[in-house]
Design a protein around this motif. Structure first.
Motif, PDB file in Angstrom:
ATOM      1  N   LYS A  39     -10.891  11.852 -10.438  1.00 44.98           N
ATOM      2  CA  LYS A  39     -10.869  10.512 -11.028  1.00 44.98           C
ATOM      3  C   LYS A  39      -9.794  10.394 -12.106  1.00 44.98           C
ATOM      4  O   LYS A  39      -9.238   9.317 -12.308  1.00 44.98           O
ATOM      5  CB  LYS A  39     -12.239  10.164 -11.598  1.00 44.98           C
TER       6      LYS A  39
ATOM      7  N   THR B  73       0.851  -1.177   0.000  1.00 44.58           N
ATOM      8  CA  THR B  73       0.000   0.000   0.000  1.00 44.58           C
ATOM      9  C   THR B  73       0.891   1.231   0.000  1.00 44.58           C
ATOM     10  O   THR B  73       1.797   1.355   0.824  1.00 44.58           O
ATOM     11  CB  THR B  73      -0.932   0.016   1.228  1.00 44.58           C
TER      12      THR B  73
ATOM     13  N   ASP C 180     -10.240   8.882  -2.033  1.00 43.92           N
ATOM     14  CA  ASP C 180     -10.581   9.428  -0.714  1.00 43.92           C
ATOM     15  C   ASP C 180      -9.502   9.162   0.323  1.00 43.92           C
ATOM     16  O   ASP C 180      -9.186  10.030   1.142  1.00 43.92           O
ATOM     17  CB  ASP C 180     -11.913   8.855  -0.224  1.00 43.92           C
ATOM     18  N   ALA C 181      -8.919   7.968   0.299  1.00 44.00           N
ATOM     19  CA  ALA C 181      -7.880   7.613   1.273  1.00 44.00           C
ATOM     20  C   ALA C 181      -6.497   8.091   0.837  1.00 44.00           C
ATOM     21  O   ALA C 181      -5.569   8.125   1.645  1.00 44.00           O
ATOM     22  CB  ALA C 181      -7.860   6.105   1.486  1.00 44.00           C
TER      23      ALA C 181
ATOM     24  N   ARG D  37      -4.844  -0.677  -7.572  1.00 37.29           N
ATOM     25  CA  ARG D  37      -6.150  -0.136  -7.226  1.00 37.29           C
ATOM     26  C   ARG D  37      -5.926   1.122  -6.400  1.00 37.29           C
ATOM     27  O   ARG D  37      -5.266   1.082  -5.366  1.00 37.29           O
ATOM     28  CB  ARG D  37      -6.967  -1.158  -6.435  1.00 37.29           C
TER      29      ARG D  37
ATOM     30  N   ASN E 157      -7.417   4.468  -4.293  1.00 37.58           N
ATOM     31  CA  ASN E 157      -8.534   5.004  -3.526  1.00 37.58           C
ATOM     32  C   ASN E 157      -8.300   6.504  -3.364  1.00 37.58           C
ATOM     33  O   ASN E 157      -7.432   6.924  -2.603  1.00 37.58           O
ATOM     34  CB  ASN E 157      -8.618   4.309  -2.165  1.00 37.58           C
TER      35      ASN E 157
ATOM     36  N   GLU F 279      -3.130   0.465  -3.779  1.00 45.79           N
ATOM     37  CA  GLU F 279      -2.808  -0.905  -3.404  1.00 45.79           C
ATOM     38  C   GLU F 279      -2.216  -1.559  -4.645  1.00 45.79           C
ATOM     39  O   GLU F 279      -2.855  -1.601  -5.693  1.00 45.79           O
ATOM     40  CB  GLU F 279      -4.077  -1.630  -2.956  1.00 45.79           C
TER      41      GLU F 279
ATOM     42  N   VAL G  48      -6.657   9.431 -10.448  1.00 43.67           N
ATOM     43  CA  VAL G  48      -6.698   8.006 -10.100  1.00 43.67           C
ATOM     44  C   VAL G  48      -6.250   7.176 -11.300  1.00 43.67           C
ATOM     45  O   VAL G  48      -5.406   6.277 -11.185  1.00 43.67           O
ATOM     46  CB  VAL G  48      -8.113   7.584  -9.633  1.00 43.67           C
TER      47      VAL G  48
END
Length: 132
Positions: A41, A32, A65-66, A61, A63, A70, A44
């Motif tokens: 987005k 992570t 928001d966080a 992957r 995230n 990963e 991302v």
């Protein structure tokens, strides 16, 4: 880390798990990463695409928001960080999850003040986020 402690007068060595000699360090794993600078987005998608260019990375992957990614596979951490930084997204391995934890044997500590000095010295090392 060991060098910083020894410079402070505390002989130290990294503790190696007993099964370490039999572990294949190139075995696929999940890491992570904490990724900064993502705001949408599109970011991302750029981060995922960049990570997938790293040799050995099989999946990514993200995230938003966080602020994490990963990453699966055998890719080198330094290569992941570098490709993200080149794209404008500073990154580092996130917290102490699994492989991020290291145990040191420290000698010469005789009181709580010594413990405090050791913790303070460890927290000056790049990449160290916590010392217990």
């Amino acid at each position: 880390m060991v060098q910083v402690l020894e410079e402070g007068g505390y002989p130290a060595r990294e503790m190696v798990p007993q099964s370490a000699h039999s572990v294949d360090i190139k075995a696929p794993s999940v890491r992570t990463l904490q990724v900064e600078g993502m705001t949408c987005k599109k970011c991302v998608g750029r981060v995922e695409k960049a990570l997938l260019t790293v040799a050995g990375v099989t999946a990514a992957r993200v995230n938003l928001d966080a602020g994490t990614a990963e990453v699966e596979g055998t890719g080198e951490l330094q290569a992941m960080v570098q490709v993200l930084e080149e794209g404008g997204y500073p990154a580092r391995e996130a917290g102490a999850s699994g492989g991020g934890v290291r145990t040191l044997q420290v000698e010469g500590m005789t009181c709580n003040k010594c413990v405090g000095r050791v913790k303070k010295a460890l927290l000056t090392v790049a990449g160290v986020t916590a010392a217990r």
